[in-house]
Write a protein that holds these residues in place. Structure first.
Motif, PDB file in Angstrom:
ATOM      1  N   GLY A 119       0.818  -1.204   0.000  1.00 20.72           N
ATOM      2  CA  GLY A 119       0.000   0.000   0.000  1.00 20.72           C
ATOM      3  C   GLY A 119       0.855   1.259   0.000  1.00 20.72           C
ATOM      4  N   VAL A 120       0.187   2.399   0.098  1.00 21.14           N
ATOM      5  CA  VAL A 120       0.905   3.679  -0.011  1.00 21.14           C
ATOM      6  C   VAL A 120       1.296   4.226   1.355  1.00 21.14           C
ATOM      7  CG1 VAL A 120      -0.210   4.270  -2.180  1.00 21.14           C
ATOM      8  CG2 VAL A 120      -1.302   4.942  -0.040  1.00 21.14           C
ATOM      9  N   ALA A 121       0.585   3.860   2.433  1.00 20.82           N
ATOM     10  CA  ALA A 121       0.897   4.384   3.758  1.00 20.82           C
ATOM     11  C   ALA A 121       2.117   3.659   4.322  1.00 20.82           C
ATOM     12  CB  ALA A 121      -0.293   4.210   4.697  1.00 20.82           C
ATOM     13  N   PRO A 122       2.876   4.307   5.214  1.00 24.92           N
ATOM     14  CA  PRO A 122       4.046   3.648   5.815  1.00 24.92           C
ATOM     15  C   PRO A 122       3.642   2.400   6.594  1.00 24.92           C
ATOM     16  CG  PRO A 122       4.065   6.016   6.257  1.00 24.92           C
ATOM     17  CD  PRO A 122       2.730   5.699   5.672  1.00 24.92           C
ATOM     18  N   ARG A 143       1.056  -3.830   7.592  1.00 24.20           N
ATOM     19  CA  ARG A 143       0.121  -2.819   7.112  1.00 24.20           C
ATOM     20  C   ARG A 143      -1.009  -2.674   8.129  1.00 24.20           C
ATOM     21  NH1 ARG A 143      -2.594  -2.576   1.046  1.00 24.20           N
ATOM     22  NH2 ARG A 143      -4.001  -0.797   1.445  1.00 24.20           N
ATOM     23  N   THR A 170     -10.655  -4.052   0.923  1.00 20.88           N
ATOM     24  CA  THR A 170      -9.323  -3.570   0.566  1.00 20.88           C
ATOM     25  C   THR A 170      -8.544  -4.659  -0.161  1.00 20.88           C
ATOM     26  OG1 THR A 170      -9.285  -2.048   2.440  1.00 20.88           O
ATOM     27  CG2 THR A 170      -7.170  -2.665   1.489  1.00 20.88           C
ATOM     28  N   GLU A 183      -8.182  -3.987  -4.319  1.00 16.57           N
ATOM     29  CA  GLU A 183      -6.815  -3.721  -4.774  1.00 16.57           C
ATOM     30  C   GLU A 183      -6.357  -4.812  -5.737  1.00 16.57           C
ATOM     31  OE1 GLU A 183      -4.209  -3.160  -1.479  1.00 16.57           O
ATOM     32  OE2 GLU A 183      -5.040  -1.186  -0.958  1.00 16.57           O
ATOM     33  N   TYR A 234      -3.072  -5.611  12.311  1.00 18.80           N
ATOM     34  CA  TYR A 234      -1.955  -5.391  11.400  1.00 18.80           C
ATOM     35  C   TYR A 234      -1.702  -6.683  10.632  1.00 18.80           C
ATOM     36  CZ  TYR A 234      -0.958  -1.266  14.251  1.00 18.80           C
ATOM     37  OH  TYR A 234      -1.035  -0.072  14.908  1.00 18.80           O
ATOM     38  N   SER A 275       6.041   7.716  14.894  1.00 15.62           N
ATOM     39  CA  SER A 275       6.680   8.970  14.502  1.00 15.62           C
ATOM     40  C   SER A 275       6.321  10.052  15.497  1.00 15.62           C
ATOM     41  CB  SER A 275       6.236   9.379  13.090  1.00 15.62           C
ATOM     42  OG  SER A 275       4.860   9.684  13.072  1.00 15.62           O
ATOM     43  N   GLY A 299       6.313  13.934  11.910  1.00 18.92           N
ATOM     44  CA  GLY A 299       6.407  12.848  10.938  1.00 18.92           C
ATOM     45  C   GLY A 299       7.742  12.147  10.917  1.00 18.92           C
ATOM     46  N   THR A 307      10.470   9.499  12.174  1.00 15.43           N
ATOM     47  CA  THR A 307      10.380   8.203  12.819  1.00 15.43           C
ATOM     48  C   THR A 307      10.805   8.277  14.278  1.00 15.43           C
ATOM     49  OG1 THR A 307      10.795   7.074  10.732  1.00 15.43           O
ATOM     50  CG2 THR A 307      11.170   5.807  12.746  1.00 15.43           C
TER      51      THR A 307
END
Length: 905
Positions: A112-115, A121, A134, A138, A170, A431, A435, A437
């Protein structure tokens, strides 16, 4: 009615190809919340064999007349595995086909695009629909599984009902959608199945849990008509009568169940409860384990008849439904269908079987899910993928936690009283607020009664990787709000959005009592109960009593005739001779939950003698010694008018009067004071025990709030809704109160005494005094969030400090330890004396470095170079507010210099 099955072939994600009319054998299995399976054998010489040469889909259809055929739910299978022998002249081939939901194994989760969080995830406060959509959406976006459909959304399940559970979880990239779906079903979040090529997901125990065992026309599977055989498989492997619970902060508790099966004496069990430090949660885990381990575990398999049966699988009932079927001893019980299997053998005969679970095993499943939710939570675990934190000034402010989920439930304590417990979980903070870490040091969970203006309390603190917390006891029916924040080296982040929950009442009915045992003598019927529920199982800790019911079978209508608080008997006099009477029991607990009725029993009263005894024919001379005893007298047989005034005096009574039932002042089942064989007890209007004096050891127990008054200035001990047992001091009306309480969550294996004042008139400040074994602090706090925000004095074993603390501004502290005294903050000056300590980096101007002190002294401050001076720096000049330095060795391109200045007057 002739029930039959047939197989229909379809192209992959395509049209219908045709019927497979001549399979040599077929076996199809439909388990609840798992992958269905189909096994079939076919010969290459039979019609339709060519349809199986290539990958295809097989639909299993049923019919009762051979004309109208219906494809059942979960009845589409994938021809992906085959077996054959080219040397076999018969051309026999066999196929093993998983159900269509197996297709979800071919959908894997991408990063995915989020960290990612620790390489995983996150799905924060997500519904089952949101998680599964999701995965599927996807995958479709990448061109995978083009013909697979779904009919749920992130907001509603496949039946159009709003999702009733959210979860913070997660997943490692690469996990497949089927594994994730089965995991959600095992946690009790959802049920799933397919309809053709459409994946359907429902709220757990709703659409896929129809109760067909009740109502005017229940599905009753009876021997000889619907059921042919009924093998049971049992095991004692998991039984135990004692459980040891080990939690955090030194929590060690042992619980026993003397009613558990113990053929070889007591067996023990262990429950590890990491993250649990409160006794209420430990009680839930222990009672769940003991209930699951109390008796033999039995799996019930029932062979079913398909020819001439009244009720047919797929048509009348499906996996997940509850039906009446032969249970223990062949008695019809409400059992849940866990699997349906149908098979046609080589002779063409169609048969099948069911795997059934009774209500006790269904309860075991719920208890196991509840235990997993408490000790596991839905959190990230450590592992690969962590990113190194860059160098940055510390402490930094952590970001706000997301995905707070609070699950409330009710439990029963050792006194049989219901209380509330919560398990909270949230997303890991990785974080700071900018933002960057960050590895946080832990989290703080706060709560309050869900009322405007109610103060927030710290519930518990967790370690760095622990994003799950539990807390108990809480008040049944009360609403509470919770919020969480991260902590980094003493620097606290902002709170998450509050989540409010209402503690549910106990809604679990006690077991159905065993059937009455009846006898009659001397014209009186004796109705006896053995103290157990059907199974047999013991009654739970919150059991109140069994209600005894009677009716005339010729004039139906049940009426209550008495209660039994434990194993014993009720005597029923005055019944007509020779007339049948039916008796049954129901059990009720302290929360008012009532079981279903027991199996009834019938008896008729037997006449004392042939014909009635003449008046005064039975006299004292006609009675032998002890002929009339307590067990031969019906309840109420000796009334007040039968006792001569003054007949009952001290020497006419035994030295000891033994109480075998109870004496009640007040309502029999509501608010009352009761004297029974256990002691003196008091109950409130809901039937909950609030006070007791034990007859065994004289111990006094008071449950709930104890107050010195109802209104005005008063003291309240253990007030309702308090996060910890406490003493609250109320000066008058309103909520501005002071309190004293003990908190066991602040330091491992320590009891911390906390004293808190009320707030000031502006509600901007309050004072907290904290006493612990190695820590003492008096501090001014912000009452809205509990943060230190003012003067503070603290002492620990090796250090003491005094000063001013603020969450977002620079602290001002004098700190004392054995090595000396140091100051943290900024020195100010007043009048004509003062001290400045600062560190500043400056660039050289035209000829000198200018250091601005930031303050204008009345006179020019003194400047002295210390022994640490190692350069050729010279003092150029000094004023009331500035110092000027010159370094002749710096050259034409002088570097920036850092000056550490001490200036005083």
């Amino acid at each position: 009615m002739s029930f039959d099955l047939r197989l229909v072939a379809f192209a992959p994600f395509g049209d219908r190809l045709g019927v497979l009319p001549h399979p040599l054998s077929v076996e199809a299995g439909w388990p609840l919340n798992d992958v269905p399976s189909l096994k079939l054998s076919y010969t290459t010489a039979a019609i339709g064999a060519a349809l199986l040469d290539q990958p295809c889909e097989i639909g299993v259809e049923w019919s009762i007349d051979g004309t109208v055929w219906t494809e059942a739910v979960d009845a589409r299978f994938l021809r992906i595995k085959r077996r054959g022998d080219v040397s076999d002249t018969t051309g026999l081939a066999s196929f093993e086909l998983p159900g269509f939901v197996w297709m979800l194994r071919k959908i894997v989760l991408h990063p995915g695009v989020a960290p990612l969080v620790d390489g995983k995830r996150p799905f924060l406060s997500a519904t089952a629909g949101e998680i599964l959509q999701t995965f599927i959406a996807e995958a479709k976006g990448r061109g995978a599984v083009p013909g697979l459909q779904w009919d749920f959304t992130p907001e509603e399940d496949s039946a159009g009902q709003a999702w009733d559970k959210v979860i913070t979880i997660y997943y490692q990239p690469g996990i497949d959608a089927l594994t994730a779906l089965q995991n959600l079903a095992e946690q009790g979040v959802c049920d799933f199945r397919t309809s053709g090529r459409t994946v359907q997901v429902f709220n757990a125990d709703t659409t896929m849990a129809d109760d067909l065992a009740s109502g005017p026309s229940p599905v009753d599977l009876r021997y000889g008509r619907d059921v042919a055989e009924a093998p049971d498989e049992g095991t004692l492997e998991d039984t135990a009568s004692s459980v040891l619970v080990l939690g955090d902060n030194g929590l060690v508790k042992t619980y026993t169940n003397p009613a558990a099966v113990q053929p070889w004496g007591p067996w023990e069990q262990y429950v590890g409860a990491g993250g649990v430090s409160d006794e209420g949660t430990a009680t839930i885990l222990a009672q769940s384990a003991l209930e699951r381990a109390a008796a033999e575990r039995v799996q019930r398999t029932r062979g079913i008849v398909l020819y001439g049966a009244r009720w047919l699988p797929l048509k009348d009932y499906r996996p997940g439904d509850r039906v009446l079927a032969p249970g223990d001893g062949g008695v019809l019980e409400s059992l849940r269908v866990r699997q349906v299997t149908l098979a046609r053998n080589s002779t063409g005969v169609l048969g099948g079987s069911l795997v059934l679970h009774d209500r006790f095993l269904e309860r075991d499943i719920r208890l196991a899910r509840r235990t997993a939710g408490i000790v596991g939570g839905s959190t990230a675990d450590g592992g690969s993928g962590a990113r190194p934190a860059p160098e940055a000034p510390e402490p930094r402010t952590p970001a706000t936690p997301a995905g707070l989920v609070v699950n409330p439930l009710a439990y029963i304590d050792e006194h049989g009283l219901p209380h509330g417990q919560v398990t909270a979980s949230w997303g890991a903070v990785t974080s700071d607020v900018g933002g960057v870490t960050l590895s946080v040091g832990g989290y703080e969970l706060f709560m309050r009664v869900n009322e405007t203006g109610a103060p927030w309390f710290l519930v518990t603190s967790t370690e760095a990787g622990d994003t799950t917390a539990t807390y108990s006891p809480l008040v049944i029916g009360e609403s509470y709000a919770f919020k969480v924040r991260a902590v980094n080296l003493g620097k606290v982040g902002t709170f998450s959005e509050p989540v409010a929950v209402t503690i549910p009442d106990d809604d679990e009915a006690p077991p159905v009592p065993t059937a009455p045992q009846l006898s009659t003598r001397l014209g009186v019927v004796r109705v006896t109960w053995n103290g157990l529920g059907v199974g047999p199982v013991p009654m739970p800790p919150d059991f109140l009593h069994v209600r005894v019911w009677m009716q005339d079978p010729l004039a139906p209508g049940w009426s209550e005739i008495g209660v039994l608080g434990e194993a014993g008997a009720v005597l029923v006099p005055g019944l007509p001779y020779g007339a049948d009477r039916q008796f049954r029991f129901t059990s009720i607990d302290r929360s008012g939950n009532e079981s279903g009725p027991s199996v009834s029993a019938t008896i008729a009263a037997v006449q004392l003698v042939q014909g009635d005894a003449a008046n005064e024919s039975i006299t004292t001379g006609a009675l032998v010694a002890n002929a009339v005893t307590a067990d031969k007298l019906a309840a109420g047989a000796v009334e007040a008018e039968h006792i001569t005034a003054g007949a009952v005096v001290a020497d006419a009574l035994a030295a000891v009067i033994t109480l075998s039932t109870r004496v009640v002042a007040g309502s029999v089942s509501g608010a009352r004071v009761e004297l029974n064989s256990s002691g003196l007890v008091a109950f409130n209007g809901s039937g909950q025990q609030t006070a007791s004096i034990s007859a065994a050891n004289g111990a006094v127990s008071i449950v709930g709030q104890l107050a010195s008054g109802v209104t005005g200035a008063r003291i309240v001990v253990n007030p309702a809704g308090a996060a910890n047992p406490e003493i609250r001091f109320i000066p008058g009306s309103g909520t501005n109160q002071s309190r004293i309480y003990s908190d066991g969550s602040r330091f491992t294996e320590e009891a911390t005494l906390v004293m808190e004042s009320g707030t000031n008139q502006a509600s901007t400040a309050m004072c907290r005094l904290t006493h612990a074994a190695g820590f003492w602090q008096a501090a001014i706090l912000n009452p809205s969030n509990g943060e230190q925000r003012g003067g503070a004095v603290s002492a620990v074993e090796g250090q003491a400090s005094i000063g001013w603390v603020h969450p977002s501004q620079q602290d001002q502290l004098l700190v004392f330890d054995q090595s000396g005294t140091f100051h943290r903050g900024t020195w100010l000056y007043a009048n004509d004396s003062g001290l400045i300590m600062l560190s500043v980096s400056v660039s050289r101007g035209a000829t000198y470095y200018q250091v601005a002190l930031g303050f204008a002294f009345p006179t020019v401050p003194k400047v002295t170079f210390t022994a640490e001076q190692t350069t050729t720096m010279q003092l150029f000049s000094r004023t009331n507010s500035d110092l000027f330095f010159f370094d002749p060795s710096a050259g034409t391109s002088p570097p920036a210099r850092t000056f550490h200045i001490w200036a005083w007057r």
